[in-house]
Design a protein around this motif. Structure first.
Motif, PDB file in Angstrom:
ATOM      1  N   PRO A  86      -0.689  -5.284   0.104  1.00  0.00           N
ATOM      2  CA  PRO A  86      -1.933  -6.036  -0.076  1.00  0.00           C
ATOM      3  C   PRO A  86      -2.889  -5.260  -0.997  1.00  0.00           C
ATOM      4  O   PRO A  86      -2.635  -4.106  -1.328  1.00  0.00           O
ATOM      5  CB  PRO A  86      -2.494  -6.158   1.335  1.00  0.00           C
ATOM      6  CG  PRO A  86      -1.861  -5.053   2.115  1.00  0.00           C
ATOM      7  CD  PRO A  86      -0.536  -4.777   1.471  1.00  0.00           C
ATOM      8  N   ILE A  87      -3.983  -5.881  -1.389  1.00  0.00           N
ATOM      9  CA  ILE A  87      -4.816  -5.364  -2.480  1.00  0.00           C
ATOM     10  C   ILE A  87      -5.448  -4.002  -2.190  1.00  0.00           C
ATOM     11  O   ILE A  87      -5.718  -3.229  -3.106  1.00  0.00           O
ATOM     12  CB  ILE A  87      -5.907  -6.398  -2.886  1.00  0.00           C
ATOM     13  CG1 ILE A  87      -6.491  -6.059  -4.261  1.00  0.00           C
ATOM     14  CG2 ILE A  87      -7.009  -6.472  -1.844  1.00  0.00           C
ATOM     15  CD1 ILE A  87      -5.517  -6.188  -5.399  1.00  0.00           C
ATOM     16  N   GLY A  88      -5.668  -3.699  -0.897  1.00  0.00           N
ATOM     17  CA  GLY A  88      -6.341  -2.436  -0.564  1.00  0.00           C
ATOM     18  C   GLY A  88      -5.659  -1.224  -1.175  1.00  0.00           C
ATOM     19  O   GLY A  88      -6.313  -0.296  -1.651  1.00  0.00           O
ATOM     20  N   CYS A  89      -4.311  -1.225  -1.176  1.00  0.00           N
ATOM     21  CA  CYS A  89      -3.570  -0.023  -1.574  1.00  0.00           C
ATOM     22  C   CYS A  89      -3.750   0.309  -3.058  1.00  0.00           C
ATOM     23  O   CYS A  89      -3.954   1.459  -3.411  1.00  0.00           O
ATOM     24  CB  CYS A  89      -2.100  -0.193  -1.243  1.00  0.00           C
ATOM     25  SG  CYS A  89      -1.830  -0.633   0.491  1.00  0.00           S
ATOM     26  N   GLU A  90      -3.674  -0.689  -3.931  1.00  0.00           N
ATOM     27  CA  GLU A  90      -3.813  -0.413  -5.359  1.00  0.00           C
ATOM     28  C   GLU A  90      -5.207  -0.809  -5.874  1.00  0.00           C
ATOM     29  O   GLU A  90      -5.808  -0.088  -6.664  1.00  0.00           O
ATOM     30  CB  GLU A  90      -2.715  -1.150  -6.154  1.00  0.00           C
ATOM     31  CG  GLU A  90      -2.767  -0.936  -7.667  1.00  0.00           C
ATOM     32  CD  GLU A  90      -2.394   0.461  -8.119  1.00  0.00           C
ATOM     33  OE1 GLU A  90      -2.294   1.375  -7.274  1.00  0.00           O
ATOM     34  OE2 GLU A  90      -2.219   0.650  -9.336  1.00  0.00           O
ATOM     35  N   THR A 132       0.351  -4.377  -8.951  1.00  0.00           N
ATOM     36  CA  THR A 132       0.581  -4.586  -7.517  1.00  0.00           C
ATOM     37  C   THR A 132       1.029  -6.018  -7.247  1.00  0.00           C
ATOM     38  O   THR A 132       0.718  -6.933  -8.020  1.00  0.00           O
ATOM     39  CB  THR A 132      -0.692  -4.277  -6.695  1.00  0.00           C
ATOM     40  OG1 THR A 132      -0.462  -4.620  -5.324  1.00  0.00           O
ATOM     41  CG2 THR A 132      -1.903  -5.062  -7.184  1.00  0.00           C
ATOM     42  N   ASP A 150      -0.078  -7.554  -4.739  1.00  0.00           N
ATOM     43  CA  ASP A 150      -1.270  -8.176  -4.149  1.00  0.00           C
ATOM     44  C   ASP A 150      -0.861  -9.177  -3.055  1.00  0.00           C
ATOM     45  O   ASP A 150      -1.179 -10.367  -3.118  1.00  0.00           O
ATOM     46  CB  ASP A 150      -2.069  -8.879  -5.275  1.00  0.00           C
ATOM     47  CG  ASP A 150      -3.378  -9.495  -4.769  1.00  0.00           C
ATOM     48  OD1 ASP A 150      -3.777  -9.203  -3.629  1.00  0.00           O
ATOM     49  OD2 ASP A 150      -3.976 -10.286  -5.531  1.00  0.00           O
ATOM     50  N   MET A 151      -0.176  -8.691  -2.046  1.00  0.00           N
ATOM     51  CA  MET A 151       0.356  -9.577  -0.994  1.00  0.00           C
ATOM     52  C   MET A 151      -0.751 -10.371  -0.311  1.00  0.00           C
ATOM     53  O   MET A 151      -1.781  -9.818   0.065  1.00  0.00           O
ATOM     54  CB  MET A 151       1.095  -8.764   0.061  1.00  0.00           C
ATOM     55  CG  MET A 151       2.402  -8.166  -0.423  1.00  0.00           C
ATOM     56  SD  MET A 151       3.162  -7.137   0.855  1.00  0.00           S
ATOM     57  CE  MET A 151       3.917  -8.371   1.902  1.00  0.00           C
ATOM     58  N   GLY A 152      -0.534 -11.647  -0.149  1.00  0.00           N
ATOM     59  CA  GLY A 152      -1.466 -12.500   0.578  1.00  0.00           C
ATOM     60  C   GLY A 152      -0.916 -12.823   1.954  1.00  0.00           C
ATOM     61  O   GLY A 152       0.187 -12.381   2.315  1.00  0.00           O
ATOM     62  N   VAL A 206       2.006  -2.573   5.186  1.00  0.00           N
ATOM     63  CA  VAL A 206       2.242  -3.956   5.612  1.00  0.00           C
ATOM     64  C   VAL A 206       3.680  -4.412   5.336  1.00  0.00           C
ATOM     65  O   VAL A 206       4.361  -4.884   6.244  1.00  0.00           O
ATOM     66  CB  VAL A 206       1.185  -4.907   5.007  1.00  0.00           C
ATOM     67  CG1 VAL A 206       1.573  -6.362   5.213  1.00  0.00           C
ATOM     68  CG2 VAL A 206      -0.184  -4.625   5.618  1.00  0.00           C
ATOM     69  N   ALA A 263       0.108  -8.684 -10.086  1.00  0.00           N
ATOM     70  CA  ALA A 263      -1.292  -8.526 -10.479  1.00  0.00           C
ATOM     71  C   ALA A 263      -1.387  -7.291 -11.358  1.00  0.00           C
ATOM     72  O   ALA A 263      -0.916  -6.221 -10.982  1.00  0.00           O
ATOM     73  CB  ALA A 263      -2.171  -8.376  -9.255  1.00  0.00           C
ATOM     74  N   SER A 282     -10.574  -4.665  -1.562  1.00  0.00           N
ATOM     75  CA  SER A 282     -10.169  -5.291  -0.304  1.00  0.00           C
ATOM     76  C   SER A 282     -11.327  -5.581   0.640  1.00  0.00           C
ATOM     77  O   SER A 282     -12.390  -4.973   0.572  1.00  0.00           O
ATOM     78  CB  SER A 282      -9.128  -4.421   0.382  1.00  0.00           C
ATOM     79  OG  SER A 282      -9.752  -3.312   0.957  1.00  0.00           O
ATOM     80  N   PHE A 287      -9.134   5.971   0.246  1.00  0.00           N
ATOM     81  CA  PHE A 287      -9.281   5.274  -1.032  1.00  0.00           C
ATOM     82  C   PHE A 287     -10.682   4.689  -1.172  1.00  0.00           C
ATOM     83  O   PHE A 287     -11.336   4.820  -2.209  1.00  0.00           O
ATOM     84  CB  PHE A 287      -8.255   4.143  -1.161  1.00  0.00           C
ATOM     85  CG  PHE A 287      -6.847   4.614  -1.383  1.00  0.00           C
ATOM     86  CD1 PHE A 287      -6.598   5.768  -2.092  1.00  0.00           C
ATOM     87  CD2 PHE A 287      -5.772   3.896  -0.890  1.00  0.00           C
ATOM     88  CE1 PHE A 287      -5.296   6.208  -2.311  1.00  0.00           C
ATOM     89  CE2 PHE A 287      -4.470   4.323  -1.102  1.00  0.00           C
ATOM     90  CZ  PHE A 287      -4.235   5.472  -1.806  1.00  0.00           C
ATOM     91  N   THR A 300      -1.527  -7.047  10.702  1.00  0.00           N
ATOM     92  CA  THR A 300      -0.120  -7.447  10.673  1.00  0.00           C
ATOM     93  C   THR A 300       0.500  -7.220  12.053  1.00  0.00           C
ATOM     94  O   THR A 300       1.288  -8.004  12.547  1.00  0.00           O
ATOM     95  CB  THR A 300       0.651  -6.628   9.617  1.00  0.00           C
ATOM     96  OG1 THR A 300       0.043  -6.853   8.353  1.00  0.00           O
ATOM     97  CG2 THR A 300       2.111  -7.043   9.553  1.00  0.00           C
ATOM     98  N   ASP A 340      -6.503  -6.752   4.711  1.00  0.00           N
ATOM     99  CA  ASP A 340      -6.457  -6.537   3.257  1.00  0.00           C
ATOM    100  C   ASP A 340      -5.762  -7.685   2.529  1.00  0.00           C
ATOM    101  O   ASP A 340      -5.972  -7.865   1.332  1.00  0.00           O
ATOM    102  CB  ASP A 340      -5.669  -5.258   2.933  1.00  0.00           C
ATOM    103  CG  ASP A 340      -6.348  -4.019   3.442  1.00  0.00           C
ATOM    104  OD1 ASP A 340      -7.124  -3.430   2.686  1.00  0.00           O
ATOM    105  OD2 ASP A 340      -6.108  -3.636   4.604  1.00  0.00           O
ATOM    106  N   PHE A 341      -4.891  -8.419   3.251  1.00  0.00           N
ATOM    107  CA  PHE A 341      -4.098  -9.440   2.566  1.00  0.00           C
ATOM    108  C   PHE A 341      -4.808 -10.787   2.465  1.00  0.00           C
ATOM    109  O   PHE A 341      -4.196 -11.808   2.140  1.00  0.00           O
ATOM    110  CB  PHE A 341      -2.712  -9.592   3.221  1.00  0.00           C
ATOM    111  CG  PHE A 341      -2.725  -9.706   4.721  1.00  0.00           C
ATOM    112  CD1 PHE A 341      -3.145 -10.863   5.343  1.00  0.00           C
ATOM    113  CD2 PHE A 341      -2.310  -8.633   5.509  1.00  0.00           C
ATOM    114  CE1 PHE A 341      -3.151 -10.971   6.725  1.00  0.00           C
ATOM    115  CE2 PHE A 341      -2.321  -8.731   6.889  1.00  0.00           C
ATOM    116  CZ  PHE A 341      -2.742  -9.901   7.506  1.00  0.00           C
TER     117      PHE A 341
END
Lengths: 464, 458
Positions: A65-69, A91, A93-95, A130, B12, B19, B47, B106, B137-138
């Motif tokens: 998900p977006i947090g990591c990158e 990324t 960018d998993m939803g 995740v 992306a 996030s 981060f 999750t 985050d997702f």
């Protein structure tokens, strides 16, 4: 599989700390359990990315998900002498739907899109928490992508929950051993080819060392991974010796290069005059032992003598200004001691150093160098650090960004010694740069102004 | 006005989006004596912390429950409990703002159940507010996480009261407002004799002041006592559509009527705000504000030359995108490319043809295709600007390669004036100077003979 790999890197026989442990202690691993609510540091994914992202011509694709990158890209200062592809934030960018249905297909499409768009020699794919939890098999996807798309696609299995940044460095190294090193051959080899392990060319520090090596005819064949092209990593198995720069971060890579390919390694540092000279001497001696022309040693000694004399002249100008000034070092790893000797060389007093990520040997060296005056800190709570600086126990603090504002809010000069730093401090040139930065920080006239009372406060002289 | 298109790509490239948990934590940073806490792996916090430190150039209180492999499998209750206890013991905080992450969501942690258990088991924590927000985050983005955190604080902390304080109003501040903006808003509200409770108040905590002792939590910002008292206000002004939910909760809970202002940048938008303040306070605008409005009029007169027909590419979170695009359009510029991080009802109102929900790569391609002459986005756009060789104005979060991000002011009459000058100066600096080839007749066929032929005949 990840578990087995984590156990294996913890069990590292090449690690000096490990050698002093019992079997049971070794099995328990070297990462201390993190304290919830009192932890500060990166995760395993962060560590793996730090170790591999400096490979400049590759795409580094983060599956998660977006947090990591999204929260972390473009924040590391590894420099490239050419390609800038590695700076691309990439990324999946998993939803939420990817979490429900699984992200493997999306990952495959992302790899395909990255290759079509950037045509890199290889793609590194980073696992994160995740997708690891929902069972996305990145090894399988990377294998399929490699076969279908005809490019190396390397899985880096270091999800954040696996552990610390340091563990992530090692897991990143394992990915290189498993999938990259030994997959290509150099066009030619020389008897003076070396590997440099654990230097990421932060702020361009490798470029402070390369001219010295070039003058001696020593070639960096395997770059792991500072200013590397993918090819520079694949051929590391043909080097004559390895130098391991960042303490224990990539010890597993160094040891396995020795085991698999018979490449001996040594641990060294390019921080400070003494260490730089020692590293060059050791390098020359080991190369000659492996068949390099014997005159390399004499030529190295001559270069060292000339460089040391030049640095001596340059540093002398600062000695007068900085002698007796007190430094608090808060870094860790090999820097905990290598910088001490450097600062002592110009007459500064190190009142304390942190030994957070340091080995027993690192601590012994620091202890010996500082004598009875200096403190070794396993940890120094911010409140205590603030008090020390506020009370003027140190004239300057050298640390990482995390403690920057403890110093600045205490109105004390501060210098960045961490991987986010913008200045290069390696080798002889770097030593002069470091001292110049310290001088610049300490001698700035802002400190006197900032410490003066405000108009509504009683002035210092009042009441006498 | 705009069609909203979601790029929906597998890959992306150069993310614009950050996030939800980071946004949630940022909102908690505008609350006094607070410790934001991410319930996830320690990297989630690390981060975010690096980004916040680089932007604000301040110490950032920010903690983690440090989930590891075992607790990820067995559940995070113990980690959450330990984290709350440790934070309380070490910092003496008044409130802990807990945001979930992709990891804990999750797994499907039962946060409310966990908190009830922790409350029962830990009487020492009785004096600490524990606010939980679900921010995987997702889903969503920074702005959404911020909006959820503010809604959670309002929902949990505000006390229902029959009391009403005639001069007290609530300002719900969106994530797009800087400490400088909030300082400006406070000044405007106070100029009408009103007493604002601003939530979150980053101007109190992250405006870059130097305290005289070390504090382990946020220092400054909305106090928990202020939040408790928000129910006694006569009106709530929500700034940014993202603050609507929190305003609705406040109305449902404490009966405080509200107005949502989509934006506070640009003459007409600020006029709307001032009219509202006049109505609430029953006072006419004070001389200082009238003077500022006049200064803004003059700035528009002086500045419009440089904005007219300038093609601008914008990428930002929705509320900031709307504010800036309207401002630019009102000065005669054209928004030729607009990229947003996430869906929002305001995107349709952006004065342009298409708003793309996408990344910096969509931004770069649209800017190139539509011939943009000016780029506006956060610092991650710097590589795009380098590649395209275009003037680049940094806005939003993060701005890590310039000083004073916290004090960049774009709201109110004064903030709008500042923005006209800053942007106008950038356009002046990059204005095209005439060159001999500028008016070459590319499209006329070349004919032989004529004057050239007569010269040759000599």
């Amino acid at each position: 599989m990840l578990k087995a790999q984590v156990e294996e890197v913890f069990n590292e026989p090449g690690c000096s700390t490990n050698r002093g442990k019992t079997d049971k202690q070794r099995k328990a691993g070297c990462s201390k359990p993190l304290t919830p609510g009192a932890a500060a540091g990166g995760c395993a994914f962060d560590g793996a990315k730090i170790a591999l992202q400096p490979i400049t011509d590759c795409i580094h694709l983060v599956h998660g998900p977006i947090g990591c990158e999204g929260n972390s890209w473009d924040s590391r200062h590894a420099k490239s002498s050419g390609p800038q592809v590695f700076r691309t934030g990439a990324t999946t960018d998993m939803g939420d739907l990817d979490v429900i249905y699984g992200g493997e297909k999306k990952l495959y499409r992302a790899i395909k899109a990255a290759i079509a768009r950037f045509d890199p020699p290889a793609v590194f794919v980073y696992q994160t928490c995740v997708p690891a939890m929902i069972g996305d098999d990145i090894v399988k996807v990377c294998k399929a992508a490699s076969e279908k798309l005809g490019k190396p696609v390397i899985p880096v299995n270091a999800p954040g929950f696996a552990g610390s940044k340091n563990l992530g460095n090692k897991l990143g190294g394992e990915a290189l051993l498993d999938y990259v090193i030994g997959t290509e051959e150099p066009q030619q080899t020389t008897l003076c080819d070396i590997n440099i392990l654990g230097d990421y060319n932060v702020a361009g520090e490798l470029w402070q060392i390369e001219p010295l090596l070039a003058r001696l005819g020593i070639r960096i064949l395997g770059r792991i991974t500072g200013d590397a092209r993918y090819h520079d990593v694949t051929v590391a198995h043909r080097a004559r010796i390895s130098m391991m720069v960042c303490s224990q971060a990539l010890i597993n890579v160094a040891r396995k290069l020795q085991e698999r390919y018979g490449i001996p390694f040594f641990e060294g540092s390019f921080y400070g005059v003494t260490d730089t000279s020692n590293a060059l001497r050791t390098m020359a001696r080991m190369l000659v032992e492996r068949g390099a022309p014997a005159d390399l040693i004499a030529r190295t000694d001559a270069l060292i003598a000339s460089q040391e004399a030049k640095v001596e002249v340059k540093l002398a100008a600062y000695r007068e200004r900085l002698a007796g000034r007190k430094v608090l070092l808060y870094t860790g790893g090999h820097k905990s001691w290598s910088v001490i000797s450097a600062l002592q060389d110009i007459g500064m007093t190190v009142i304390g150093t942190s030994v957070r990520k340091s080995t027993t040997e690192d601590k012994d060296r620091a202890r010996t160098l500082m004598g009875d005056d200096g403190q070794l800190y396993e940890s120094l709570p911010p409140r205590e650090m603030y008090r020390m600086l506020k009370d003027g126990e140190a004239d300057i603090m050298l640390s990482g960004g995390r403690t920057q504002f403890v110093a600045l809010k205490a109105k004390t000069p501060w210098l960045d010694m961490n991987q986010e730093r913008h200045h290069a401090y390696a080798g002889y040139a770097g030593m002069v740069a470091l001292v110049d930065e310290i001088d610049k920080a300490i001698s700035n006239p802002v400190w006197a102004q900032l410490r003066a009372p405000a108009p509504w406060e009683p002035s210092l002289g009042e009441g006498d | 006005m705009a069609t909203v298109v979601n790029a929906r790509k597998a890959l992306a490239i150069n993310p614009l989006k950050m996030s939800q948990p980071l946004g949630g934590a940022m909102a908690f940073m505008g609350v006094d004596r607070c410790m934001p806490l991410l319930h996830g792996s320690q990297g989630c916090t690390a981060f975010g912390m690096v980004l916040l430190v680089r932007h604000f150039r301040e110490a950032i209180p920010f903690q983690t429950t440090a989930m590891n492999e075992v607790t990820t499998i067995l559940g995070g209750l113990d980690n959450l409990e330990q984290a709350c206890l440790n934070i309380h013991k070490r910092t003496g905080c008044r409130i802990i703002g807990i945001c979930t992450t992709g990891l804990t969501e999750t797994r499907g942690e039962d946060l409310e159940g966990d908190l009830r258990l922790i409350r029962r088991r830990q009487p020492d924590l009785a004096e600490v507010e524990l606010v939980v927000v679900s921010t995987p985050d997702f889903a969503g983005a920074l702005e959404v996480g911020w909006s959820k955190a503010v809604a959670a604080m309002v929902g949990q902390i505000v006390r229902t009261t029959a009391l009403s304080r005639a001069q007290q109003i609530n300002i719900l501040a969106g994530s797009h407002l800087t400490p400088g903006d909030i300082e400006e808003i406070r000044g405007m509200v106070e100029a009408f004799g009103l007493e604002p409770i601003i939530l979150p108040d980053l101007a109190g905590s992250l405006d870059g002041h130097v305290p005289d002792h070390h504090i382990g939590t946020t220092y400054g910002g909305t106090t928990v006592e202020d939040i408790l008292a928000m129910g006694a206000s006569v009106h709530t002004i929500a700034i940014g559509a993202q603050m609507r939910t929190a305003a609705e909760i406040l109305e449902a809970k404490a009966g405080v009527p509200f107005t949502v202002l989509d934006r506070l940048t640009g003459l007409s938008a600020v006029d709307g705000f001032v009219r509202l303040l006049q109505d609430i306070s029953g006072r006419s605008a004070p001389p200082r504000l009238r003077r500022q409005r006049s200064q803004l009029e003059d700035a528009m007169l002086d500045g419009h030359f440089f904005f007219g027909k300038t093609k601008v590419a914008l990428a930002a979170e929705p509320d900031l995108l709307l504010a800036l695009s309207c401002f630019l359009t009102e000065l005669g510029a054209e928004v030729v490319a607009a990229v947003a991080s996430v869906e929002s009802p305001v995107l349709a109102k952006v004065p342009t043809d298409v708003v793309t929900i996408g990344d910096m790569d969509d931004f770069e391609q649209a800017a190139t295709a539509r011939g943009a002459a000016l780029l506006m986005t956060h610092s991650h756009g710097r590589m795009v600007a380098e590649r395209l060789g275009l003037p680049f104005f940094r806005v939003g979060f993060p701005v890590f390669d310039r000083l004073g991000a916290a004090h960049q002011r774009t709201v109110g009459y004064a903030g709008t004036r500042d923005l006209i000058f800053a942007l106008g100066n950038l356009l002046i600096e990059h204005a095209h100077e005439a060159e001999p080839g500028d008016w070459a007749l590319d499209d006329e066929p070349v004919t032989q003979g004529g004057c050239h032929a007569s010269v040759a005949a000599h």
